[in-house]
Design an enzyme around this catalytic site. Structure first.
Site, PDB file in Angstrom:
ATOM      1  N   GLY A 284     -24.023  48.347 -22.628  1.00 12.46           N
ATOM      2  CA  GLY A 284     -23.478  47.008 -22.450  1.00 12.46           C
ATOM      3  C   GLY A 284     -23.742  46.537 -21.037  1.00 12.46           C
ATOM      4  O   GLY A 284     -24.207  47.295 -20.178  1.00 12.46           O
TER       5      GLY A 284
ATOM      6  N   SER B 172     -17.666  52.251 -18.596  1.00  7.77           N
ATOM      7  CA  SER B 172     -17.109  53.399 -17.876  1.00  7.77           C
ATOM      8  C   SER B 172     -15.605  53.512 -18.087  1.00  7.77           C
ATOM      9  O   SER B 172     -15.069  54.618 -18.230  1.00  7.77           O
ATOM     10  CB  SER B 172     -17.426  53.289 -16.379  1.00  7.77           C
TER      11      SER B 172
ATOM     12  N   SER C  53     -22.351  56.647 -20.372  1.00  8.83           N
ATOM     13  CA  SER C  53     -22.098  55.217 -20.153  1.00  8.83           C
ATOM     14  C   SER C  53     -23.124  54.648 -19.177  1.00  8.83           C
ATOM     15  O   SER C  53     -23.052  54.875 -17.975  1.00  8.83           O
ATOM     16  CB  SER C  53     -20.669  54.991 -19.630  1.00  8.83           C
TER      17      SER C  53
END
Length: 205
Positions: free
Chosen positions: A36, A43, A107
């Site tokens: 994203g 995170s 992430s």
């Protein structure tokens, strides 16, 4: 895929298998890949999920974009080529964790669909679980949050090749899970993730 430069190398199997480690741990190793925009909450939700899984006695490890770029990938910048190599290396590291039976939380902005698909292919070729989670927020929401002040710098021309400003973000077309973090609480996101892990039998039901 990256060219194999080393010659006369061979993969060596051990006597302890991935299935043996899964039995020992009571879980299947898997890579949960959060993607994203910067500021989308990748995170934040990965940290919360790591804490929740650890509290349940699960072996889990989080790979974070900034952390990785301070170590194994510190020689890479943000060109398209460097981004691709950044994601390739992370994919290989994640595979090692998965083989050890660990649930890996990765992430990364990982803006290019082809790069994420290559990591998926790396996993699936070895029968490993790869779960793509799209942390989906509108650009204006991510820019409003701007926790690191990066959008402000990008708008001022102080950062080049910044995703969403002067570099594209290619959203997943068929992610396993979408988390609109601007519409969900953090707890709701974590519960949705745990339910998904159970449904895929990565965690016991």
């Amino acid at each position: 895929m990256t060219e194999q430069k080393a010659t006369n190398v061979h993969w060596h199997e051990g006597d302890v298998t991935r299935a043996d480690r899964a039995t020992l741990l009571g879980q299947r190793g898997a890579t949960i890949w959060f993607t994203g925009l910067s500021g989308s909450g990748k995170s934040t939700v990965a940290v919360a999920l790591e804490k929740a899984l650890h509290a349940q006695g699960r072996l889990v490890y989080r790979l974070d974009g900034d952390n990785v770029r301070m170590g194994i990938n510190k020689n890479l910048g943000f060109s398209a080529e460097d981004r691709a190599e950044n994601i390739r290396r992370i994919g290989e590291v994640a595979k090692l964790f998965v083989d050890a039976g660990v649930i890996v939380l990765s992430s990364f902005v990982s803006p290019y669909r082809a790069d994420r698909d290559k990591v998926r292919e790396l996993h699936e070729a070895d029968g490993m679980d790869f779960v793509e989670v799209y942390v989906d927020v509108p650009l204006e929401e991510a820019e409003k949050r701007d926790p690191k002040g990066l959008y402000k710098k990008a708008r001022a021309g102080q950062i080049k090749n910044f995703t969403g400003i002067d570099d594209p973000y290619e959203a997943p077309t068929q992610p396993e899970l979408i988390l609109p973090s601007h519409l969900m609480t953090l707890d709701e996101e974590v519960q949705a993730l745990i339910a998904m892990l159970k449904s895929r039998q990565i965690l016991p039901a």
